[in-house]
Motif scaffolding. Structure first.
Motif, mmCIF file in Angstrom:
data_model
loop_
_atom_site.group_PDB
_atom_site.id
_atom_site.type_symbol
_atom_site.label_atom_id
_atom_site.label_comp_id
_atom_site.label_asym_id
_atom_site.label_seq_id
_atom_site.Cartn_x
_atom_site.Cartn_y
_atom_site.Cartn_z
ATOM 1 N N ASN A 89 0.835 -1.209 0.000
ATOM 2 C CA ASN A 89 0.000 0.000 0.000
ATOM 3 C C ASN A 89 0.868 1.256 0.000
ATOM 4 O O ASN A 89 1.949 1.293 0.596
ATOM 5 C CB ASN A 89 -0.896 0.032 1.229
ATOM 6 C CG ASN A 89 -2.085 -0.908 1.160
ATOM 7 O OD1 ASN A 89 -2.722 -1.188 2.172
ATOM 8 N ND2 ASN A 89 -2.407 -1.416 -0.031
ATOM 9 N N VAL A 90 0.355 2.306 -0.646
ATOM 10 C CA VAL A 90 1.068 3.585 -0.732
ATOM 11 C C VAL A 90 0.873 4.372 0.566
ATOM 12 O O VAL A 90 -0.249 4.487 1.081
ATOM 13 C CB VAL A 90 0.577 4.407 -1.930
ATOM 14 C CG1 VAL A 90 1.190 5.804 -1.924
ATOM 15 C CG2 VAL A 90 0.925 3.692 -3.236
ATOM 16 N N VAL A 91 1.971 4.895 1.095
ATOM 17 C CA VAL A 91 1.982 5.739 2.288
ATOM 18 C C VAL A 91 2.456 7.124 1.868
ATOM 19 O O VAL A 91 3.473 7.246 1.178
ATOM 20 C CB VAL A 91 2.917 5.173 3.374
ATOM 21 C CG1 VAL A 91 2.892 6.049 4.617
ATOM 22 C CG2 VAL A 91 2.538 3.742 3.715
ATOM 23 N N THR A 92 1.726 8.165 2.286
ATOM 24 C CA THR A 92 2.077 9.537 1.924
ATOM 25 C C THR A 92 2.317 10.363 3.182
ATOM 26 O O THR A 92 1.492 10.350 4.100
ATOM 27 C CB THR A 92 0.964 10.193 1.094
ATOM 28 O OG1 THR A 92 0.686 9.370 -0.054
ATOM 29 C CG2 THR A 92 1.378 11.581 0.618
ATOM 30 N N GLY A 100 4.367 15.176 1.182
ATOM 31 C CA GLY A 100 4.160 14.819 -0.218
ATOM 32 C C GLY A 100 4.961 13.612 -0.661
ATOM 33 O O GLY A 100 4.657 13.013 -1.699
ATOM 34 N N ALA A 101 5.978 13.234 0.111
ATOM 35 C CA ALA A 101 6.771 12.055 -0.234
ATOM 36 C C ALA A 101 5.935 10.791 -0.087
ATOM 37 O O ALA A 101 5.078 10.694 0.799
ATOM 38 C CB ALA A 101 8.001 11.961 0.661
ATOM 39 N N THR A 102 6.164 9.821 -0.963
ATOM 40 C CA THR A 102 5.423 8.562 -0.900
ATOM 41 C C THR A 102 6.363 7.377 -0.744
ATOM 42 O O THR A 102 7.488 7.372 -1.253
ATOM 43 C CB THR A 102 4.555 8.349 -2.157
ATOM 44 O OG1 THR A 102 5.398 8.295 -3.312
ATOM 45 C CG2 THR A 102 3.529 9.455 -2.304
ATOM 46 N N GLY A 103 5.900 6.393 -0.002
ATOM 47 C CA GLY A 103 6.598 5.126 0.155
ATOM 48 C C GLY A 103 5.579 4.011 0.118
ATOM 49 O O GLY A 103 4.436 4.217 -0.309
ATOM 50 N N ARG A 104 5.986 2.837 0.593
ATOM 51 C CA ARG A 104 5.071 1.693 0.581
ATOM 52 C C ARG A 104 5.192 0.890 1.864
ATOM 53 O O ARG A 104 6.266 0.792 2.465
ATOM 54 C CB ARG A 104 5.325 0.791 -0.627
ATOM 55 C CG ARG A 104 4.934 1.426 -1.961
ATOM 56 C CD ARG A 104 5.015 0.442 -3.108
ATOM 57 N NE ARG A 104 4.734 1.081 -4.377
ATOM 58 C CZ ARG A 104 3.520 1.195 -4.915
ATOM 59 N NH1 ARG A 104 2.480 0.688 -4.281
ATOM 60 N NH2 ARG A 104 3.351 1.786 -6.077
ATOM 61 N N LEU A 287 6.742 -1.572 -9.483
ATOM 62 C CA LEU A 287 5.548 -0.756 -9.217
ATOM 63 C C LEU A 287 5.817 0.732 -9.308
ATOM 64 O O LEU A 287 4.885 1.539 -9.279
ATOM 65 C CB LEU A 287 5.000 -1.076 -7.815
ATOM 66 C CG LEU A 287 4.418 -2.471 -7.614
ATOM 67 C CD1 LEU A 287 4.010 -2.668 -6.172
ATOM 68 C CD2 LEU A 287 3.228 -2.681 -8.531
ATOM 69 N N GLY A 288 7.094 1.116 -9.385
ATOM 70 C CA GLY A 288 7.418 2.540 -9.435
ATOM 71 C C GLY A 288 7.292 3.209 -8.090
ATOM 72 O O GLY A 288 6.747 4.304 -7.972
#
Length: 291
Positions: A89-92, A100-104, A287-288
């Motif tokens: 899942n994407v974490v923002t 604004g940074a995203t991780g997983r 997944l980028g």
């Protein structure tokens, strides 16, 4: 053949949490399997320099949690965060210099754990708020009804190269096979919560404690022998559980690098292939992640 899923029937919920601090008490010391006392960093806060693909054992650490350790202040909201967040899942980040940074999500422990680049981690502080796009609980494989799926973001099904083989079994690459005797803390708990600690990867604590697991890496997909995690976690011959290593080194006896549960069922339902590239780091690249 690609794996059929019910992903089009799943919901996404936006959950909130914050980066939780590392915690301690005035007693400070813990002891390892041989009674040696130690005080080491591990759970909570922001942990830099360890990511999927990096070795999981051998650090001067106690229950190493890579990246962000996330929870919610309200206990029931925190349980929702634990139970509904899925690996991938994407974490923002919503506050602070790295907003604004995203991780997983890479798994669950006492907290939901999320991987970010070190550049982004440098700007994240304890107390910063994040959102998790929780998507995946309720995922099913209609062609594999004997297998129960837990904690898997649907995008990971393809990114981890899962497939339905000609014989009807679920073909899945794993980086390592884990013997049943390695399973320690976490048995008996819900398989959507926290993870299972693996004994036998106590680097530097004596060969008599080794089960050949010192090569485990953060993010490795592993096959746990004789483990039934469909409706909890326990020993059951003839069953296999697929997990992903979400936590690293721990000196406490009965603990160690820990896999979060992904898929569980009868061993006959799996076609398991050994592949050292079966790691979240490679999956996230596909997944980028971090864009």
């Amino acid at each position: 053949m690609s794996v059929a899923t019910n992903r089009d029937r799943l919901l996404t919920q936006v959950l909130t949490g914050e980066v939780w601090p590392a915690l301690g008490d005035r007693h400070a010391y813990r002891v390892d399997a041989d009674g040696a006392p130690f005080v080491l960093p591990g759970m909570g806060a922001v942990t830099l320099g360890v990511h999927p693909g990096d070795i999981a054992a051998g650090y001067a650490a106690d229950h190493l949690e890579p990246g962000l350790s996330i929870r919610h202040r309200d206990d029931r909201a925190n349980m929702a965060l634990q139970f509904l967040s899925c690996v991938g899942n994407v974490v923002t980040v919503r506050t602070g210099p790295s907003a604004g940074a995203t991780g997983r999500v890479i798994g669950q422990h006492a907290y939901v754990l999320a991987d970010f680049t070190d550049e982004d981690l440098d700007g994240i502080c304890v107390g910063d708020h994040v959102t998790v796009h929780a998507y995946g609980q309720g995922l099913r494989f209609p062609d594999h009804p004997e297998l129960v799926v837990k904690n898997v973001a649907p995008a990971l099904v393809d990114a981890l190269d899962l497939a339905t083989g000609p014989d009807g079994r679920l073909r899945i690459p794993v980086a390592m096979h884990v013997p049943a005797e390695a399973v320690g803390a976490g048995a008996g708990m819900y398989s959507e919560y926290a993870n299972t600690d693996l004994m036998g990867a106590y680097v530097g604590q004596g060969d008599d404690l080794s089960l050949g697991l010192e090569g485990l890496r953060i993010g490795d997909v592993v096959a746990l022998a004789d483990q039934d995690h469909r409706y909890g976690r326990g020993y059951r011959p003839g069953y296999t559980t697929i997990g992903v290593i979400s936590t690293g080194h721990c000196r406490l006896f009965g603990h160690g690098p820990g896999p979060s549960t992904l898929i569980s069922g009868r061993t006959t339902g799996f076609d398991i292939r050994l592949d050292r590239d079966a790691n979240l780091g490679n999956a996230f690249t596909r997944l980028g992640a971090h864009r």
